[in-house]
Motif scaffolding. Structure first.
Motif, PDB file in Angstrom:
ATOM      1  N   ILE A 133       2.783   3.394  18.306  1.00  0.00           N
ATOM      2  CA  ILE A 133       3.071   4.730  17.772  1.00  0.00           C
ATOM      3  C   ILE A 133       2.525   4.832  16.354  1.00  0.00           C
ATOM      4  N   ALA A 134       2.716   3.783  15.562  1.00  0.00           N
ATOM      5  CA  ALA A 134       2.143   3.757  14.208  1.00  0.00           C
ATOM      6  C   ALA A 134       0.625   3.771  14.264  1.00  0.00           C
ATOM      7  N   MET A 135       0.055   3.076  15.249  1.00  0.00           N
ATOM      8  CA  MET A 135      -1.404   3.067  15.400  1.00  0.00           C
ATOM      9  C   MET A 135      -1.926   4.471  15.681  1.00  0.00           C
ATOM     10  N   PHE A 136      -1.272   5.220  16.573  1.00  0.00           N
ATOM     11  CA  PHE A 136      -1.729   6.571  16.897  1.00  0.00           C
ATOM     12  C   PHE A 136      -1.583   7.518  15.704  1.00  0.00           C
ATOM     13  N   THR A 137      -0.575   7.286  14.869  1.00  0.00           N
ATOM     14  CA  THR A 137      -0.445   8.085  13.651  1.00  0.00           C
ATOM     15  C   THR A 137      -1.653   7.868  12.748  1.00  0.00           C
ATOM     16  N   GLN A 138      -2.069   6.617  12.594  1.00  0.00           N
ATOM     17  CA  GLN A 138      -3.225   6.311  11.753  1.00  0.00           C
ATOM     18  C   GLN A 138      -4.525   6.812  12.378  1.00  0.00           C
ATOM     19  N   GLY A 188      -6.019  -2.764  12.311  1.00  0.00           N
ATOM     20  CA  GLY A 188      -5.060  -3.763  11.852  1.00  0.00           C
ATOM     21  C   GLY A 188      -3.716  -3.622  12.547  1.00  0.00           C
ATOM     22  N   THR A 189      -3.262  -2.383  12.712  1.00  0.00           N
ATOM     23  CA  THR A 189      -2.007  -2.128  13.415  1.00  0.00           C
ATOM     24  C   THR A 189      -2.094  -2.574  14.872  1.00  0.00           C
ATOM     25  N   PHE A 190      -3.205  -2.227  15.517  1.00  0.00           N
ATOM     26  CA  PHE A 190      -3.394  -2.589  16.926  1.00  0.00           C
ATOM     27  C   PHE A 190      -3.436  -4.104  17.102  1.00  0.00           C
ATOM     28  N   LEU A 191      -4.216  -4.788  16.267  1.00  0.00           N
ATOM     29  CA  LEU A 191      -4.330  -6.246  16.368  1.00  0.00           C
ATOM     30  C   LEU A 191      -2.981  -6.921  16.139  1.00  0.00           C
ATOM     31  N   ALA A 192      -2.277  -6.465  15.096  1.00  0.00           N
ATOM     32  CA  ALA A 192      -0.999  -7.089  14.771  1.00  0.00           C
ATOM     33  C   ALA A 192       0.022  -6.872  15.888  1.00  0.00           C
ATOM     34  N   SER A 193       0.039  -5.654  16.473  1.00  0.00           N
ATOM     35  CA  SER A 193       0.974  -5.371  17.566  1.00  0.00           C
ATOM     36  C   SER A 193       0.693  -6.254  18.778  1.00  0.00           C
ATOM     37  N   LYS A 194      -0.595  -6.466  19.071  1.00  0.00           N
ATOM     38  CA  LYS A 194      -0.968  -7.316  20.200  1.00  0.00           C
ATOM     39  C   LYS A 194      -0.681  -8.790  19.923  1.00  0.00           C
ATOM     40  N   VAL A 195      -1.055  -9.234  18.728  1.00  0.00           N
ATOM     41  CA  VAL A 195      -0.880 -10.641  18.366  1.00  0.00           C
ATOM     42  C   VAL A 195       0.603 -11.013  18.278  1.00  0.00           C
ATOM     43  N   TRP A 196       1.427 -10.049  17.841  1.00  0.00           N
ATOM     44  CA  TRP A 196       2.851 -10.331  17.684  1.00  0.00           C
ATOM     45  C   TRP A 196       3.489 -10.793  18.984  1.00  0.00           C
ATOM     46  N   GLU A 197       3.065 -10.199  20.089  1.00  0.00           N
ATOM     47  CA  GLU A 197       3.685 -10.515  21.381  1.00  0.00           C
ATOM     48  C   GLU A 197       3.561 -12.002  21.723  1.00  0.00           C
ATOM     49  N   ALA A 204      -6.759  -2.732   6.887  1.00  0.00           N
ATOM     50  CA  ALA A 204      -6.383  -3.420   8.124  1.00  0.00           C
ATOM     51  C   ALA A 204      -5.349  -4.509   7.833  1.00  0.00           C
ATOM     52  N   CYS A 205      -5.562  -5.260   6.755  1.00  0.00           N
ATOM     53  CA  CYS A 205      -4.594  -6.284   6.350  1.00  0.00           C
ATOM     54  C   CYS A 205      -3.246  -5.652   6.007  1.00  0.00           C
ATOM     55  N   PHE A 206      -3.299  -4.612   5.218  1.00  0.00           N
ATOM     56  CA  PHE A 206      -2.107  -3.892   4.772  1.00  0.00           C
ATOM     57  C   PHE A 206      -1.300  -3.377   5.966  1.00  0.00           C
ATOM     58  N   SER A 207      -1.972  -2.743   6.914  1.00  0.00           N
ATOM     59  CA  SER A 207      -1.300  -2.153   8.069  1.00  0.00           C
ATOM     60  C   SER A 207      -0.749  -3.216   9.003  1.00  0.00           C
ATOM     61  N   ALA A 208      -1.479  -4.320   9.159  1.00  0.00           N
ATOM     62  CA  ALA A 208      -0.989  -5.414  10.006  1.00  0.00           C
ATOM     63  C   ALA A 208       0.345  -5.938   9.482  1.00  0.00           C
ATOM     64  N   PHE A 209       0.447  -6.080   8.166  1.00  0.00           N
ATOM     65  CA  PHE A 209       1.691  -6.571   7.575  1.00  0.00           C
ATOM     66  C   PHE A 209       2.837  -5.585   7.770  1.00  0.00           C
ATOM     67  N   TRP A 210       2.629  -4.330   7.349  1.00  0.00           N
ATOM     68  CA  TRP A 210       3.735  -3.378   7.337  1.00  0.00           C
ATOM     69  C   TRP A 210       4.188  -2.983   8.739  1.00  0.00           C
ATOM     70  N   THR A 211       3.286  -3.022   9.715  1.00  0.00           N
ATOM     71  CA  THR A 211       3.674  -2.685  11.086  1.00  0.00           C
ATOM     72  C   THR A 211       4.607  -3.734  11.680  1.00  0.00           C
ATOM     73  N   THR A 212       4.388  -4.991  11.350  1.00  0.00           N
ATOM     74  CA  THR A 212       5.148  -6.084  11.973  1.00  0.00           C
ATOM     75  C   THR A 212       6.288  -6.614  11.121  1.00  0.00           C
ATOM     76  N   LEU A 213       6.378  -6.183   9.857  1.00  0.00           N
ATOM     77  CA  LEU A 213       7.446  -6.676   8.988  1.00  0.00           C
ATOM     78  C   LEU A 213       8.824  -6.403   9.586  1.00  0.00           C
ATOM     79  N   VAL A 214       9.013  -5.206  10.141  1.00  0.00           N
ATOM     80  CA  VAL A 214      10.316  -4.851  10.703  1.00  0.00           C
ATOM     81  C   VAL A 214      10.672  -5.775  11.868  1.00  0.00           C
ATOM     82  N   PHE A 215       9.683  -6.219  12.640  1.00  0.00           N
ATOM     83  CA  PHE A 215       9.942  -7.142  13.746  1.00  0.00           C
ATOM     84  C   PHE A 215      10.351  -8.518  13.217  1.00  0.00           C
TER      85      PHE A 215
END
Length: 397
Positions: free
Chosen positions: A56-61, A357-366, A230-241
């Protein structure tokens, strides 16, 4: 433009106008980031995985990148205040749709629309560059960018708090009300700026290709910006997880509160803006990229403690935001008659990088969780630093 016109133009950027532009920049850009601390709550509401919610965050960006591409060039073609006032109506509609969404696909669509319509900050940054005295351009851009960057970071603290106490939907209703207030302030206080471009929309869009070909400094700045964000978004998207898991076991309010910590790094933006009026921005960028790389090394080594996260967040935000300010000082010194289109090229690249960055982080997190996110940050920041240093060597040879 003659001396009389110049004097009148610069006189329009009064302290009150600058403050309103800065306030609007911070509050509008916040719309893009409200959902990040709320992703776990959204996942619970719709019974989806954290990785799916992260999209959802990725689609916003992605929506923001689309708006930058299709809407921002219009600011070279139409009166800028009129364009912003029309855009505010679309922002309010998109936020209300997100707040009332009963299906995931509706929230995804409305999130895309929120991103696409929330491009007003980029019109305002280019307006400030247009209205400011050349000797103060970096200072004025830095001031407005401080508002933008603090808006990005405080949006997470606000939405985390609201989400914890009122639910995630309340945040979008509140944001819609704030946008109505900002519509009034922009209409009342901000001056109109006449367009510079006289051609058609299709020729306007085609001119973007020519600008990319003609401006190597723009191409390099766009590459730097994309990978940094991309670095910034990867961090902030997954911090809550990360904060939901042991040893933290915290909710959205704590995830949002990290935005307050990151604000210390964002405050460096105004100082960097002043430095770019006096020093070579490319030299400053070398140091800011090193700071970004160091932050992800700290996240990798000490990211499972609050102390490590706090130090890393301050350094990461300082590195990303200071690089962004320096990039903009470089690109806004290029063709004055195409500033909005130049900014379009840069910012579209910037948010494509953020979406990636958001997409990669969301996928890698799993699969790899926090270690995978840190590897993304270290890899991308290393690549951008190497390319930047090679470009400096090529310039000096």
């Amino acid at each position: 433009m003659d001396a009389v016109t110049n004097a009148a133009q610069y006189h329009k950027l009064t302290p009150l106008v600058l403050w309103v532009m800065t306030l609007a920049t911070g509050l509008v850009v916040a719309n893009i980031y409200y959902n990040q601390p709320l992703l776990s709550d959204i996942a619970s509401t719709f019974h989806i995985s954290n990785g799916k919610a992260g999209q959802i965050a990725m689609f916003t960006q992605m929506g923001y990148a689309t708006g930058l591409l299709l809407i921002i060039p219009l600011a070279d073609m139409f009166k800028r205040k009129q364009l912003m006032l029309v855009d505010f109506a679309f922002i309010v509609a998109a936020l209300l749709l997100a707040a009332s969404a009963q299906k995931v696909w509706v929230l995804v669509l409305s999130s895309f629309m929120v991103g696409m319509s929330s491009v007003i900050p980029q019109i305002l940054v280019a307006m400030a560059a247009h209205l400011a005295l050349p000797a103060e351009r970096g200072k004025k851009i830095g001031f407005i960018m401080s508002g933008l960057l603090i808006g990005i970071l405080l949006s997470r603290a606000i939405s985390g708090f609201v989400g914890e106490h009122l639910g995630w939907r309340a945040m979008f209703y509140i944001a819609a009300g704030i946008m109505l207030l900002m519509w009034g302030l922009i209409a009342w206080i901000v001056p109109e700026v006449e367009p510079d471009y006289k051609g058609s929309y299709s020729s306007l869009m085609k001119s973007l290709i020519g600008i990319i070909k003609q401006e190597p400094k723009l191409r390099l700045a766009a590459f730097r910006g994309a990978l940094c964000f991309a670095c910034f978004s990867a961090f902030w998207t997954t911090l809550v997880f990360l904060l939901r898991e042991p040893p933290f076991n915290e909710g959205s309010a704590v995830a949002g509160a990290f935005g307050l910590i990151g604000a210390f790094g964002a405050l460096a933006a105004s100082m960097i803006g002043r430095l770019t009026d006096k020093a070579a921005p490319n030299r400053l960028i070398t140091y800011t990229l090193i700071i970004l790389l160091a932050s992800f090394i700290i996240f990798m080594m000490f990211g499972h403690s609050f102390t490590g996260l706090i130090i890393g967040v301050i350094l990461m935000d300082m590195g990303v935001q200071a690089t962004h300010i320096s990039n903009q000082a470089i690109i806004f010194s290029l063709n004055p008659n195409a500033r909005n289109r130049i900014n379009t090229v840069y910012m579209v690249s910037y948010f494509i990088g953020g979406s990636a960055g958001t997409f990669l982080a969301s996928k890698v997190w799993e699969t790899y969780h926090w270690a995978g996110v840190c590897v993304i940050g270290i890899t991308l920041s290393s690549i951008v630093l190497i390319v930047h240093l090679l470009s400096l060597q090529k310039k000096d040879s």
